[in-house]
Motif scaffolding. Structure first.
Motif, PDB file in Angstrom:
ATOM      1  N   UNK A 145      27.029 -63.865  74.328  1.00  0.00           N
ATOM      2  CA  UNK A 145      27.829 -63.434  75.490  1.00  0.00           C
ATOM      3  C   UNK A 145      27.136 -62.356  76.320  1.00  0.00           C
ATOM      4  N   UNK A 146      26.430 -61.446  75.661  1.00  0.00           N
ATOM      5  CA  UNK A 146      25.752 -60.364  76.375  1.00  0.00           C
ATOM      6  C   UNK A 146      24.569 -60.905  77.163  1.00  0.00           C
ATOM      7  N   UNK A 147      23.820 -61.815  76.566  1.00  0.00           N
ATOM      8  CA  UNK A 147      22.702 -62.430  77.285  1.00  0.00           C
ATOM      9  C   UNK A 147      23.214 -63.200  78.499  1.00  0.00           C
ATOM     10  N   UNK A 148      24.343 -63.891  78.343  1.00  0.00           N
ATOM     11  CA  UNK A 148      24.908 -64.640  79.473  1.00  0.00           C
ATOM     12  C   UNK A 148      25.276 -63.721  80.630  1.00  0.00           C
ATOM     13  N   UNK A 149      25.624 -62.475  80.321  1.00  0.00           N
ATOM     14  CA  UNK A 149      25.965 -61.515  81.363  1.00  0.00           C
ATOM     15  C   UNK A 149      24.735 -60.904  82.032  1.00  0.00           C
ATOM     16  N   UNK A 150      23.580 -61.059  81.397  1.00  0.00           N
ATOM     17  CA  UNK A 150      22.369 -60.452  81.933  1.00  0.00           C
ATOM     18  C   UNK A 150      21.865 -59.284  81.117  1.00  0.00           C
ATOM     19  N   UNK A 151      22.501 -59.051  79.946  1.00  0.00           N
ATOM     20  CA  UNK A 151      22.074 -57.967  79.083  1.00  0.00           C
ATOM     21  C   UNK A 151      21.083 -58.430  78.023  1.00  0.00           C
ATOM     22  N   UNK A 152      20.785 -57.545  77.084  1.00  0.00           N
ATOM     23  CA  UNK A 152      19.851 -57.820  75.998  1.00  0.00           C
ATOM     24  C   UNK A 152      20.622 -57.994  74.706  1.00  0.00           C
ATOM     25  N   UNK A 153      20.343 -59.068  73.988  1.00  0.00           N
ATOM     26  CA  UNK A 153      20.989 -59.327  72.705  1.00  0.00           C
ATOM     27  C   UNK A 153      20.013 -59.151  71.560  1.00  0.00           C
ATOM     28  N   UNK A 154      20.433 -58.394  70.546  1.00  0.00           N
ATOM     29  CA  UNK A 154      19.574 -58.118  69.390  1.00  0.00           C
ATOM     30  C   UNK A 154      20.275 -58.637  68.141  1.00  0.00           C
ATOM     31  N   UNK A 155      19.704 -59.671  67.557  1.00  0.00           N
ATOM     32  CA  UNK A 155      20.306 -60.356  66.421  1.00  0.00           C
ATOM     33  C   UNK A 155      19.786 -59.739  65.122  1.00  0.00           C
TER      34      UNK A 155
END
Length: 234
Positions: free
Chosen positions: A186-196
């Motif tokens: 969801x964060x990547x879809x918003x334009x943010x950075x996702x850290x798994x």
């Protein structure tokens, strides 16, 4: 990511990112299956419970209370309504024991938070409000965060509301957690950075295919998060 786009805030998930959670569900599930072992084999009971729990998410949301109600429903359905009162009582006991379980921090969490001191940190979790508040208080970590957000679900829309309420730009926000479905995509879809940061016992419902994005990063533990953020900003 360039030095001109340093992160304005870092979001951190709670359950199975900062402390153990799913292991308590799996232990309870095993006891539940044993309790109904004279009606079906354990795997069939576990599969039936999982289907019931997923179907009930829209009604009860995420968390122990919804899980408890799903256990009761599964027991009633598996026994055609003949489940004895003492077994229902034991199911309720199992749920109450989960609500009282201690909070055990995962390895590397405190050291990582020490290294992140001075950054704007937001705890972003989901589930039952009272249970999440209890765990946050019991963890001793509440003072490490500038804000705490407890969501009913982690959707792009929910994250957008969080970012708006804190005056944050998606491109200046990084979210770290153990769920690809809830903490990363969801964060990547918003334009943010996702850290798994995978956990060995993440509920299958939280699994999802990793997106093909340069803003997706994966770590083996929380301990590596401060160094990753520093590299992304360098």
């Amino acid at each position: 990511m360039t030095a001109m786009t340093a992160f304005d805030a870092i979001g951190l998930d709670a359950d199975d990112t900062l402390w153990e959670n799913e292991s308590f569900f799996r232990l309870t599930e095993a006891e539940f299956c044993a309790l109904l072992g004279d009606h079906a084999d354990p795997q069939m009971i576990a599969d039936r419970l999982d289907r019931t729990e997923r179907a009930n998410l829209a009604r009860y949301g995420y968390g122990i209370k919804g899980f408890m109600l799903s256990m009761v429903q599964t027991a009633i359905e598996l026994t055609d309504g003949r489940i004895e009162g003492h077994r229902i009582a034991r199911i309720l006991d199992l749920g109450q024991e989960m609500l009282a379980h201690p909070v055990t921090l995962l390895p590397g969490v405190e050291a990582a938070l020490d290294a992140l001191a001075g950054r704007r940190l937001i705890l972003v979790t989901k589930g039952d409000l009272m249970d999440q508040e209890r765990k946050i208080a019991a963890s001793g970590l509440a003072d490490r965060f500038d804000a705490v957000e407890i969501l009913a679900d982690k959707t792009p829309e929910a994250y957008a509301r969080v970012l708006f309420s804190h005056g944050l730009r998606p491109e200046g926000f990084a979210m770290a957690g153990n769920s690809m479905r809830s903490d990363v995509i969801p964060v990547i879809e918003l334009g943010g950075t996702g850290i798994f940061i995978p956990h060995g016992m993440t509920w299958a419902h939280e699994h999802a295919d990793a997106p093909d994005s340069p803003r997706l990063h994966e770590l083996t533990s929380m301990a590596a998060l401060p160094d990753l953020l520093a590299r992304l900003e360098a």
